[in-house]
Scaffold this motif. Structure first.
Motif, PDB file in Angstrom:
ATOM      1  N   TRP A  17       6.462  -1.613  -9.220  1.00 43.14           N
ATOM      2  CA  TRP A  17       5.130  -1.365  -8.669  1.00 43.14           C
ATOM      3  C   TRP A  17       4.890  -2.164  -7.383  1.00 43.14           C
ATOM      4  CZ3 TRP A  17       0.883   1.645  -8.851  1.00 43.14           C
ATOM      5  CH2 TRP A  17      -0.268   1.157  -8.243  1.00 43.14           C
ATOM      6  N   VAL A  21       4.220  -0.552  -3.577  1.00 45.61           N
ATOM      7  CA  VAL A  21       2.960  -0.775  -2.861  1.00 45.61           C
ATOM      8  C   VAL A  21       3.204  -1.565  -1.575  1.00 45.61           C
ATOM      9  CG1 VAL A  21       0.724  -1.951  -2.973  1.00 45.61           C
ATOM     10  CG2 VAL A  21       1.525  -0.607  -4.918  1.00 45.61           C
ATOM     11  N   TRP A  31      -4.222  -0.199   2.593  1.00 44.74           N
ATOM     12  CA  TRP A  31      -4.015  -0.756   1.252  1.00 44.74           C
ATOM     13  C   TRP A  31      -4.443   0.233   0.177  1.00 44.74           C
ATOM     14  CZ3 TRP A  31      -3.088  -6.299   0.174  1.00 44.74           C
ATOM     15  CH2 TRP A  31      -2.651  -6.978   1.318  1.00 44.74           C
ATOM     16  N   ASP A  32      -5.586   0.860   0.376  1.00 46.72           N
ATOM     17  CA  ASP A  32      -6.068   1.800  -0.644  1.00 46.72           C
ATOM     18  C   ASP A  32      -5.141   3.006  -0.749  1.00 46.72           C
ATOM     19  OD1 ASP A  32      -8.266   0.269  -1.366  1.00 46.72           O
ATOM     20  OD2 ASP A  32      -9.509   1.118   0.214  1.00 46.72           O
ATOM     21  N   GLU A  35      -1.946   2.057  -2.709  1.00 44.57           N
ATOM     22  CA  GLU A  35      -2.129   2.033  -4.168  1.00 44.57           C
ATOM     23  C   GLU A  35      -2.290   3.438  -4.728  1.00 44.57           C
ATOM     24  OE1 GLU A  35      -4.516  -0.889  -6.267  1.00 44.57           O
ATOM     25  OE2 GLU A  35      -4.924  -1.852  -4.353  1.00 44.57           O
ATOM     26  N   GLU A  36      -3.061   4.258  -4.020  1.00 42.36           N
ATOM     27  CA  GLU A  36      -3.306   5.630  -4.495  1.00 42.36           C
ATOM     28  C   GLU A  36      -2.000   6.417  -4.574  1.00 42.36           C
ATOM     29  OE1 GLU A  36      -6.140   7.683  -2.076  1.00 42.36           O
ATOM     30  OE2 GLU A  36      -5.437   9.656  -2.726  1.00 42.36           O
ATOM     31  N   GLN A  39       0.297   5.224  -7.363  1.00 45.11           N
ATOM     32  CA  GLN A  39      -0.138   5.770  -8.651  1.00 45.11           C
ATOM     33  C   GLN A  39       0.303   7.222  -8.797  1.00 45.11           C
ATOM     34  OE1 GLN A  39      -4.326   5.044  -8.384  1.00 45.11           O
ATOM     35  NE2 GLN A  39      -4.164   2.897  -8.994  1.00 45.11           N
ATOM     36  N   ARG A 130      -3.388  -7.594  -8.182  1.00 43.48           N
ATOM     37  CA  ARG A 130      -3.671  -6.153  -8.188  1.00 43.48           C
ATOM     38  C   ARG A 130      -2.572  -5.368  -7.464  1.00 43.48           C
ATOM     39  NH1 ARG A 130      -4.092  -1.994  -9.562  1.00 43.48           N
ATOM     40  NH2 ARG A 130      -5.578  -0.334  -9.125  1.00 43.48           N
ATOM     41  N   THR A 131      -2.212  -5.824  -6.282  1.00 45.02           N
ATOM     42  CA  THR A 131      -1.288  -5.039  -5.473  1.00 45.02           C
ATOM     43  C   THR A 131       0.177  -5.352  -5.768  1.00 45.02           C
ATOM     44  OG1 THR A 131      -1.453  -6.688  -3.709  1.00 45.02           O
ATOM     45  CG2 THR A 131      -2.919  -4.789  -3.586  1.00 45.02           C
ATOM     46  N   GLY A 134       0.501  -5.161 -10.079  1.00 44.84           N
ATOM     47  CA  GLY A 134       0.042  -3.929 -10.712  1.00 44.84           C
ATOM     48  C   GLY A 134      -0.934  -4.135 -11.850  1.00 44.84           C
ATOM     49  N   LYS A 159      -9.944  -6.537   0.582  1.00 44.82           N
ATOM     50  CA  LYS A 159      -9.270  -5.479   1.353  1.00 44.82           C
ATOM     51  C   LYS A 159     -10.022  -5.206   2.652  1.00 44.82           C
ATOM     52  CE  LYS A 159      -7.245  -2.979  -2.575  1.00 44.82           C
ATOM     53  NZ  LYS A 159      -7.317  -1.729  -3.357  1.00 44.82           N
TER      54      LYS A 159
END
Length: 410
Positions: A17, A21, A31-32, A35-36, A39, A130-131, A134, A159
């Protein structure tokens, strides 16, 4: 989905993960979006691997899938297309430019970016977990003992700060490394702790996280050979990780430190930890990580539980409390005091913590109190405290352990 494929996806998430990322942030700068798309890549793996089989290199498959998905999204719309052209222009220059160090690892770039001094320390740690690791927002919130909504806002603000302040995505130049060390080490320690004692889920230990934290600590140690706390943290992790195989039984149930089979501890890791700690201490600048490593060394080098030098551990915790005071340090000191001077002395310290409202919602506070009460022969009060801890315990292994303690008192 077959069990082997499900296990392969789970393993890929644990190990890949952060890599996926980190690579996408470098490629897209978003960054968003990173992650998107990561996923979505894992969702695609769940859909296609049962049919096509697990790829020979799952990490590469996931990275390629996520990157292609991100580029597809960026190609849509005028604004995204303009952004893509900017990336196309800047990417070769970034690739060609010499790195400020010789560590070609996107995960390390991600960690140093998350730990930029413009961000509050809590945000640095939360964003990295988070990044890079995971962890979900609820998992991080539990690790920090804060409400989920608070943690979600903290991550969003971090972020936004990185984007608006144009914080560079890189390992900083050598002259800036010392000022970034504290944040990075703090993140690594929390990353290790989340793997060593998971904040939620069925498993007490998440080995992929502890292994990643140790790996990154070794890399940071090579970057900062004259920073003693870097060695102290690495030694601390090695001592703890050396006991990993004995912390739970074959059913995943918790085994306390006193009851662990010390012949199964990893002597190579312990020896390495002793060497690393000795090297750090010779630099003459003891800090909280070196002191905690010294405490861990007392446990790791004791042939039997009864050989543990608890008086020395109490003194070391007093030094830790002076340098880095916190309720968790005080709770750990109470445990050491109880072992050195008896459970009544420890209980007084724990009750003072509870009366002060410290560590409210932290399951180890009532669990520790329950243990002292049990050793004092106050069974009914101990059972009540164990039940309180049971309601707060985050993992199945800890809940089973506490339930057994309650049953023993009935």
């Amino acid at each position: 989905m077959t069990e082997p494929v499900s296990a392969a996806v789970d393993e890929a998430f644990r190990t890949e993960w952060g890599r996926v990322v980190a690579t996408l942030i470098r490629v897209t700068g978003d960054w968003d979006l990173a992650e998107e798309c990561a996923q979505e890549a894992f969702a695609k793996a769940l859909a296609t691997w049962p049919r096509d089989g697990v790829p020979r290199r799952p990490g590469a498959w996931l990275t390629t899938t996520a990157r292609n998905r991100a580029l597809d999204k960026l190609r849509r719309g005028t604004a995204e297309a303009n952004r893509l052209r900017e990336l196309a222009v800047t990417a070769p220059a970034d690739d060609a430019a010499p790195e400020p160090d010789d560590v070609p690892d996107d995960r390390l770039r991600l960690m140093f970016t998350c730990c930029h001094p413009a961000l509050p320390l809590e945000a640095q740690v939360a964003l990295t977990l988070r990044t890079l690791a995971g962890l979900t927002t609820p998992e991080i919130a539990r690790a920090f003992l804060v409400p989920e909504a608070t943690m979600a806002q903290r991550i969003v603000r971090a972020k936004r700060k990185i984007r608006n302040a144009r914080i560079p995505y890189r390992v900083p130049p050598a002259e800036l490394l010392p000022e970034r060390t504290s944040g990075v080490l703090g993140v690594l320690y929390l990353l290790f702790n989340e793997g060593y004692s998971a904040s939620a889920g069925a498993d007490l230990v998440r080995q992929a996280l502890t292994a990643e934290a140790i790996r990154l600590a070794r890399v940071v140690g090579r970057l900062l050979p004259d920073a003693p706390e870097t060695g102290g943290l690495l030694a601390l992790m090695l001592f703890h990780d050396a006991r990993r195989a004995t912390r739970t039984d074959d059913d995943g149930d918790l085994i306390t430190l006193a009851d662990q089979d010390r012949t199964r501890w990893d002597r190579a890791l312990i020896d390495e930890g002793v060497t690393v700690l000795d090297e750090a201490l010779t630099l003459g600048r003891p800090g909280p990580y070196q002191l905690q490593a010294a405490i861990a060394a007392c446990h790791a080098t004791a042939a039997r539980a009864e050989d543990t030098d608890w008086a020395r551990i109490v003194r070391l915790y007093e030094l830790v409390a002076r340098l880095n005071p916190s309720p968790v340090v005080e709770l750990n000191r109470a445990v050491a005091v109880a072992m050195a001077d008896g459970p009544s002395a420890g209980l007084a310290l724990v009750d003072a913590l509870a009366d002060g409202g410290h560590l409210a919602g932290y399951h180890l506070l009532p669990a520790t109190r329950a243990d002292f009460l049990r050793r004092l022969g106050r069974g009914e009060a101990a059972a009540t405290a164990y039940r309180e801890a049971l309601e707060l315990a985050p993992t199945d292994a800890e809940r089973r352990y506490l339930a057994r303690r309650i049953a023993e008192l009935q």
